[in-house]
Write an enzyme that holds these catalytic residues in place. Structure first.
Site, short mmCIF file in Angstrom:
data_model
loop_
_atom_site.label_atom_id
_atom_site.label_comp_id
_atom_site.label_asym_id
_atom_site.label_seq_id
_atom_site.Cartn_x
_atom_site.Cartn_y
_atom_site.Cartn_z
CB ILE A 25 -0.95 -0.01 1.22
CG1 ILE A 25 -2.04 -1.08 1.03
CG2 ILE A 25 -1.58 1.37 1.43
CD1 ILE A 25 -2.91 -1.30 2.26
CE1 TYR A 66 -1.61 -4.84 11.16
CE2 TYR A 66 -3.98 -5.19 11.11
CZ TYR A 66 -2.82 -4.73 10.52
OH TYR A 66 -2.87 -4.16 9.26
#
Length: 241
Positions: A15, A148
């Site tokens: 990304i 996360y």
């Protein structure tokens, strides 16, 4: 806009790489951060001619030194994309402190480190764009990813609070929450698991890194000046939040 300086953390692959390329094509002077993969960063620089800077975004002093160097090389930082992230998956009862801490410091701590290094200049100049890359798993949670999910969820709260502080000074702060995107990180998931993930995405496919980059480009533009404290979910309809 022409010639504004943009810093993208984790900006040479996945990304981040797509964001760096998109910003460069839009006319920004881009500094792409990386920490581990010298070969990939070298190839990225060779192909794109985007300047790459090696430093650990989880280390405040390294960030401060690197931002000073970037500003010396390219000029004042007007755009910051906090994209750097790692995973150290495991269920809580098997997770050790290092797995927890590495993800929190890299994914969430880096947002403080980098934003702190550029916020004064943005406020002083009366313009800034900060875009933080969260995650669908920070919105919905995910089995085996308490570290996360906590870090990415923290990013969404960080975004809303900093947006309130920057709004009166021309500094907008927004987040993008990608769903499952076709990157090395997602492709590392076992095939049978990936098939189940894709089956839960209403549009029936993984996203493309370029689709996240287009969201970043919009949020960093002058035209997005009335948007701040917002989270843009780009996930193919998998989670509507």
């Amino acid at each position: 806009m022409m010639g504004r300086v943009a810093v993208v953390t984790g900006g040479t692959r996945g990304i981040g790489g797509a964001v760096s390329i998109g910003l460069k094509e839009a006319g920004y002077k881009v500094a792409a951060n990386y920490v581990g993969n010298d070969d990939a960063a070298g190839k990225f620089n060779e192909v794109t001619r985007i300047a790459v800077y090696k430093f650990d975004v989880s280390d405040f002093e390294e960030c401060r030194t690197a931002v000073a160097q970037i500003e010396e090389d390219l000029g004042p930082v007007d755009v910051l994309v906090n994209n750097a992230g790692v995973t150290r998956d495991g269920t809580m009862h098997k997770m050790d402190f290092e797995q927890w801490n590495k993800v929190i410091q890299t994914n969430l701590g880096s947002c403080f480190n980098m934003s702190r290094c550029v916020i004064d200049g943005m406020r002083r100049r009366g313009f800034g764009r900060i875009v933080n890359i969260g995650s669908i798993n920070g919105q919905a949670g995910q089995y085996g990813q308490v570290n996360y999910a906590a870090a990415k969820s923290g990013i969404h709260g960080f975004t809303k609070a900093l947006a309130q502080e920057g709004a009166g000074k021309g500094v907008t702060v927004n987040a993008i929450a990608p769903g499952y995107i076709d990157t090395d990180m997602v492709r590392a998931v076992p095939e049978h698991v990936l098939e189940k993930i894709i089956a839960r995405i209403p549009v029936g496919r993984l996203g493309k890194a370029e689709e996240i980059a287009r969201g970043v480009l919009f949020l960093t533009s002058d035209e997005a000046g009335f948007i701040t404290g917002s989270t843009l979910s780009i996930n193919g309809g998998q989670h509507m939040y």
